[in-house]
Design an enzyme around this catalytic site. Structure first.
Site, PDB file in Angstrom:
ATOM      1  N   TYR A 439       0.816  -1.229   0.000  1.00 19.97           N
ATOM      2  CA  TYR A 439       0.000   0.000   0.000  1.00 19.97           C
ATOM      3  C   TYR A 439       0.847   1.275   0.000  1.00 19.97           C
ATOM      4  O   TYR A 439       2.044   1.229   0.148  1.00 19.97           O
ATOM      5  CB  TYR A 439      -1.069  -0.019   1.076  1.00 19.97           C
ATOM      6  CG  TYR A 439      -0.733  -0.189   2.540  1.00 19.97           C
ATOM      7  CD1 TYR A 439       0.529   0.028   3.059  1.00 19.97           C
ATOM      8  CD2 TYR A 439      -1.749  -0.543   3.428  1.00 19.97           C
ATOM      9  CE1 TYR A 439       0.765  -0.105   4.419  1.00 19.97           C
ATOM     10  CE2 TYR A 439      -1.518  -0.679   4.789  1.00 19.97           C
ATOM     11  CZ  TYR A 439      -0.250  -0.457   5.275  1.00 19.97           C
ATOM     12  OH  TYR A 439      -0.028  -0.588   6.607  1.00 19.97           O
ATOM     13  N   GLU A 440       0.189   2.358  -0.211  1.00 21.05           N
ATOM     14  CA  GLU A 440       0.827   3.681  -0.323  1.00 21.05           C
ATOM     15  C   GLU A 440       1.826   3.722  -1.490  1.00 21.05           C
ATOM     16  O   GLU A 440       2.885   4.333  -1.401  1.00 21.05           O
ATOM     17  CB  GLU A 440       1.493   4.048   1.012  1.00 21.05           C
ATOM     18  CG  GLU A 440       1.671   5.535   1.257  1.00 21.05           C
ATOM     19  CD  GLU A 440       0.379   6.322   1.161  1.00 21.05           C
ATOM     20  OE1 GLU A 440      -0.626   5.924   1.761  1.00 21.05           O
ATOM     21  OE2 GLU A 440       0.382   7.331   0.428  1.00 21.05           O
ATOM     22  N   GLY A 441       1.440   3.057  -2.582  1.00 20.12           N
ATOM     23  CA  GLY A 441       2.340   2.928  -3.730  1.00 20.12           C
ATOM     24  C   GLY A 441       3.155   1.672  -3.567  1.00 20.12           C
ATOM     25  O   GLY A 441       4.011   1.604  -2.678  1.00 20.12           O
TER      26      GLY A 441
END
Lengths: 594, 594
Positions: A439-441
C-alpha cells in the site's frame, strides 16, 4: 509473548546520528525541542507503547475488526488504549500550535510513531491516516475548514481516512470514476465506491473525516481531472458540534492476511443521493494536492517495516536467549546451550537487527530532511533539504518494508516449529508486515519513482550530493571502512549514471532495473548510515561516554552489515546495467503453463 | 481462483534433462518405465491434481482440520479426493512390486508428488509422511512387519506418521525423553508425548501406523540411545484385520499460520499404561535407521518449495495477463495495458518461474541419483550416485524451500492490494510455504549438514565431481554461457575449498558461513541446470522439434536467472570467507534492547 520494549537507547542514538537531534533547537520553529523535553517524551512514549499498546496486539489480531450494519466495531481492548493515546496528546506532537499541536519536529513524532507501530501495527494506521488527512486539509483547505475540522483531528477525537482506490484504479489513480457534482451552495454531491479504505469506519472516534478523490462532470481525463473532497461521516455544525449523519457507509470489510484489527473498508458514498462533500483546494488539483502529503505517508509506511522488523527481532532475540537446544559448535562438552550460541541463529538475529537499524537511520534522516524542508529559514537550504527528502522517500518506503517482511520471516525461522504456531505471536508479524510493500504505492511504483522523478530531479543534483557525501565519509572519518564502502559507493554511482544516461530512449531498460537499483541504493545507504553510527560509537567509547555494551554492539552491527549484507547488493550492478532484454523477450503466452 | 494446471511440458522436460528419463529403462529395475507408460502417468496425474485435488485447497485452508475427543476430522472435501488418490493407485508408483507397488522410479513419483503438492500442500503431507514410514519399515522392519503393515500403507488405505519431536527435542532429536520398556512377549510398552506430528491423527484412513522414537531404560544418553518403534493406532491381527485400539491419542492440534488442513498433532502414547509398540530394527539404532530415510523426506520437503512456487507463479502470471492498469512504460498512447507489460511485474514473474524451474531441476536430479543409488547394478556406480544424492539433499531441501517462500511473497506483490485479501488465494501460498524451511530439519540444520557431513564425505570427492562437471559444461557445450557460469563455479569452488580447509580448528567459521554457502551452492547449481536445459532447448529448436514457445521460454528463463539472480549469490563469496568474527563478537546481553 507480547513483550515489546521500546528500544530507547537505539532510537535516541539514531535521532542523534541520523535525525539531527542536536540541531533541533537551532531552528526557531523547534526551539522548544530541548534535551529534557525530548527525553521525557521518548521515555513516556516507550511506556505507553510497551505497557498499554503492545498487549493489545495479539487480541487485536485474534478478534479483528467486525462489520455490522451500524458500522465497524473495533476490538474492546482498543478503546482504553486509544483513549490513553488521545488523552496523552500523542497525536499532537508535531502538529501546528495554532491548531492545538505542540509544534515539535516530525522527526521526534516519527520516533514515537515507530514505537506505537511496533506495539500494534494495525492500530497505528488510525493515527497515521489521520495525520495524512490533517496534512492535506492544512495545506489545501480553507481557513474555515482548517478551524472546523483540524483541532479535533489533531487531538485524535476524530479520525481521518484517505479514499483513493477503486477496483480499476489502484496504482493508476487517474483511472478513478467516483463522481462529484456542484451544488448551488458551493458544496458538492459525491457518488461512488472506494475500496481498501484503511480505518474507513470504526467506533473509536465520534467522526471520520474522509478525503475523497472524485471527478467533476466536466473534468479532463486522467490524473488532471481529479478533485479532492472533504466528506465528513457526520456533518459538523458551524460551532463544531456534530449534526446529522452524512450519506456515507462502510458496506463491507476485507478478510485479510494480516493487520486484522485495521478495518479495510469498502466505502459507499451517496447511495441515497445525499452525500455532501466540500472541495479541498482547487477543482482538478486533487492529484497534485495529494502529492504534497505523499512523502510523509510513504515514509510512515516505511516506518512500519522498521517497526515490525524491530518487534520481530526483539521477540526472536529473547527466545534465542532462553531456548536451549544442541551443544555449541566445536565445544568440548555435549551440554546443550541456548540457541544464541549457534552462529546461524546469530546470523539471523544480526540480519534482522542490522537491517532494522539501517532502515531506521535512513527514515529518521528522511524525516529530518522533510522537517528542514518545512522549517528552515533559508530558501536555498529548504530546497536542498526538500530535494534530499524527495530522493530518500521511495527508499525509505520500499527498502524498509522489504526488510520488514524479510525480518519477520527470519523471526519465524529463529523460533523453528514454534514460529509456525500462531500462539507464539511471531507469525503475526509475518502476516502484518506483508501489506507494507503494497500500500501507499507498491514497492515497484516506488522503484519507478526513484529511477524516474527522483533520478532526474534538478539534473540529478540530489543523488550526486548524497554520493559525494558518502565518498567524503569513506575518504575521511570513515576511512577504516573504506574497503567495503568505497566500492559500494562506486557501484551505486555507476548504476545511477547508467540509468540517468539512459534517458527516454532506454526508458524500458531503466524501468526493468528499477527494483534492483532501489535495493542497491537502500543497502549502500544503509551501510553508510550504520558506518557513521559506528564512528560516533567509537568516539563515545574512546571518550568513556554512554553504555559500552550498546556502543560496541553498534560497531559490530555495522561491521556485520558491511560484511554479510552489502556485497550481494553491490553485485546487483551488472543486473542493473544489463538492460531489459532478458526481462522483455519472453512472449506473453509463454508465461502460461501447458 | 483455485486454478492449477499441471505444468506437464516443463515437468517432462525437467525429467528428460535432469531426471535421467532417457536412461530409466536401461536399468533392469525400471524397465517398465517406458515412454508410453510415463506419458500416460504424467497426463493422468495432471488431471487428478488439477481437476480433483486443486479445488480442495482453499476449502481445506478455510475449514482446517478439527480436533474432537474421538479423533481429528478432515474437511469433508478431502474424502472423495483421497479416495480417488487411493483408488487410482497413486501412492503405489515407486513402491516395491512384492508389496503391491509398481516399482517405477522415484523420480517419476516425485514428478507426480509435485503436482499433488502444488494442488494441495496440506493434503500432500499425508501420502508424503506415509511414504517415509513405509521406507523405514521396509528398510529396518522384520519380514512379518513388512507384510503385515506395508501393503495397506502402500495402497494408502492406512497412513503413516513420524513421531520424533518433543518440546525439548526439536533440532536436537537426541534430547528426547519418550520411554519404551521391554515386555516378556518381545513387544514394548511406550509412554510419552510427541509434538508437531503431521497427520498424527485423522479420519481419512482406517489406521495410522506411527513410528515413534523412544528410549529404553538402559539406553545410553543422546542419539545413540534412541530406538524406533512401530505403534499402530489400531492393533492389526495376524490376518491383517483390525483389532482393538491401541493406547494412542491425539490430545490437541496446533493453530498454525498455514497448512490448516494438515493436522499437527500433540500425540500421547500410553496414557493408560497400555500402548504397545514393536521395535523396528535393533535397539538403540533408531537414529541411524531414521537417517536412511532422511534423504527422501528432505527432498520431499524441498519439493514443497518447488510446488508452492509453481502454483504461486501460475496464479500470479494468469492475473498479470488479465489485470489492466496504467499505460506501458515509454508508450506513445496513454492507454492502459495488462500488467504483464510492465517490466517490474515481469521481473517478479520471471524470478518466481526461474527459481522454481532451477529448484525443480535440482530436485529431479537429486531423486534420480537416489534411484540410481538403489537400483544400479554396479556397486561403484551406486556409491557415486549415493554420494551425489547425499550432497544434493540439503540443497534440495533448503534452497527450494527458501525460494518457495520468496516466490509466494512475490506472488502477493504481483497481485497488489488484492494479494493481501485472503479471497484471492495467493496469501495462502505465503502462509503454507513458510513451514517448509522449518520442518524435516530447519534450513540452518541443512546448511550445517552441507558444510559438515557432505563437504567432508569421501574427502570432498562428490562436490569436486560436481564442480568439475559444471566446469566441463562451461568449457564445452555451455560455452556460450561461460561468461556467467565460469566465475560462478570459481566462486563456489573457492568457497568449498575454504570451508573444507577450515577443518575442526575453524569449525565456528564454517558454521557461521553455512547458510550463505548453501545459497551460493544452490544458486550456482541452479544456473548450471537451467543452462543445460537451455542448451537442450536450443538443440530442439534447431532441429525443429518440440513446442518453440516453450523452448524459447526455457532459453530466456535461463538467461534471466544467470543475469538477474546469479550475481548476488556469487557475491556471497567474501561473506563466506570472512569467518565468524562479526557474527560471534556481539555480547549476548547486547542482543536485548533497553
Amino acid at each position: 509473548m507480547t513483550d515489546y520494549r521500546a528500544p530507547l537507547e537505539e532510537i535516541r542514538f539514531a535521532l542523534e546520528t541520523a535525525g539531527g537531534l542536536a540541531d533541533w533547537t537551532s531552528i526557531p520553529a523547534f526551539e522548544e525541542a530541548g534535551d529534557d523535553l525530548v527525553a521525557a517524551i521518548l521515555e513516556e512514549a516507550g511506556k505507553l507503547a510497551g505497557g498499554e499498546i503492545a498487549p493489545t496486539n495479539v487480541p487485536g489480531d485474534q478478534i479483528g475488526a467486525k462489520w455490522t450494519e451500524e458500522g465497524v466495531i473495533s476490538p474492546d481492548v482498543f478503546k482504553p488504549m486509544h483513549q490513553a493515546y488521545v488523552e496523552g496528546g500523542w497525536s499532537t506532537l508535531s502538529a501546528k500550535p495554532e491548531l492545538g499541536g505542540q509544534g515539535l519536529p516530525s522527526t521526534l513524532s516519527t520516533a514515537v510513531d515507530e514505537m506505537v507501530t511496533s506495539a500494534n501495527m494495525a492500530y497505528s494506521l488510525l493515527p497515521m491516516l489521520t495525520s495524512g488527512a490533517i496534512e492535506a486539509i492544512d495545506a489545501h483547505g480553507t481557513d474555515e475548514q482548517r478551524h472546523l475540522y483540524l483541532p479535533k483531528m489533531i487531538t485524535g477525537e476524530w479520525s481521518g481516512a484517505m479514499n483513493l482506490t477503486e477496483p480499476s484504479a489502484g496504482s493508476d489513480v487517474g483511472a478513478l470514476r467516483a463522481k462529484a457534482s456542484r451544488q448551488p451552495d458551493g458544496s458538492y454531491l459525491i457518488t461512488g465506491q472506494k475500496i481498501f479504505i484503511t480505518w474507513g469506519d470504526h467506533d473509536l472516534a465520534d467522526n471520520v473525516i474522509h478525503l475523497v478523490l472524485a471527478r467533476l462532470p466536466d473534468a479532463p481525463a486522467g490524473t488532471k481531472g481529479i478533485s479532492m473532497f472533504l466528506v465528513p461521516k457526520v456533518h459538523v455544525n458551524a460551532d463544531g458540534s456534530l449534526g446529522e449523519p452524512n450519506d456515507v457507509k462502510c458496506v463491507s470489510i476485507e478478510h485479510k492476511l494480516g493487520i486484522h484489527a485495521s478495518p479495510t473498508c469498502v466505502m459507499s458514498f451517496g447511495d441515497n443521493g445525499n452525500c455532501v462533500g466540500y472541495i479541498v483546494g482547487e477543482e482538478n488539483r486533487g492529484m497534485a494536492n495529494m502529492f504534497t502529503m505523499m512523502n510523509h505517508a510513504r515514509i510512515s509506511v516505511g516506518l512500519e517495516g522498521v517497526a515490525i522488523a524491530e518487534r520481530a527481532y526483539q521477540h526472536a532475540a529473547s527466545y534465542a536467549l532462553e531456548r536451549v537446544q544442541s551443544a555449541a559448535i566445536g565445544a568440548k562438552t555435549r551440554e546443550s546451550v541456548t540457541i544464541i550460541n549457534h552462529p546461524d541463529v546469530r546470523r539471523m538475529l544480526l540480519t534482522m537487527r542490522a537491517t532494522a537499524e539501517a532502515s531506521r537511520a535512513i527514515i529518521y534522516r528522511n524525516v529530518w530532511a522533510l522537517d528542514r524542508a518545512h522549517a528552515l529559514e533559508d530558501a536555498e537550504a529548504r530546497a536542498a533539504a526538500k530535494g534530499e527528502a524527495d530522493l530518500l522517500t521511495p527508499i525509505s518506503k520500499a527498502y524498509s518494508t522489504d526488510i520488514g517482511v524479510e525480518a519477520a520471516s527470519l523471526g519465524i525461522q529463529v523460533y523453528g516449529g514454534m514460529g509456525f504456531v500462531e500462539e507464539t505471536g511471531v507469525a503475526q508479524y509475518y502476516r502484518d508486515a506483508r501489506i507494507a510493500p503494497i500500500y501507499e504505492g507498491t514497492n515497484g511504483i516506488q522503484a519507478l519513482d526513484l529511477v524516474g522523478r527522483k533520478l532526474n530531479a534538478d539534473g540529478g543534483a540530489h543523488w550526486r550530493a548524497l554520493i559525494a557525501e558518502m565518498r567524503d565519509f569513506a575518504a575521511g572519518e570513515g576511512s577504516a571502512y573504506a574497503g567495503d564502502l568505497a566500492p559500494a559507493v562506486d557501484a551505486l554511482e555507476d548504476a545511477a549514471n547508467t540509468l540517468f544516461e539512459n534517458g527516454f530512449d532506454k526508458i524500458v531498460d531503466t524501468a526493468a532495473a528499477a527494483t534492483p537499483y532501489l535495493r542497491l541504493f537502500g543497502t549502500v545507504l544503509g551501510a553508510y548510515m550504520l558506518s557513521r553510527q559506528a564512528v560516533e560509537a567509537e568516539k563515545c567509547l574512546a571518550a568513556g561516554e554512554g553504555n559500552p555494551s550498546f556502543l560496541k554492539a553498534k560497531v559490530s552491527t555495522a561491521a556485520f552489515y558491511r560484511e554479510q549484507i552489502l556485497p550481494s547488493a553491490v553485485a546487483l550492478l551488472p543486473s542493473i546495467k544489463a538492460g531489459a532484454r532478458h526481462i522483455t523477450d519472453m512472449a506473453e503466452e509463454a508465461f502460461l503453463r501447458h
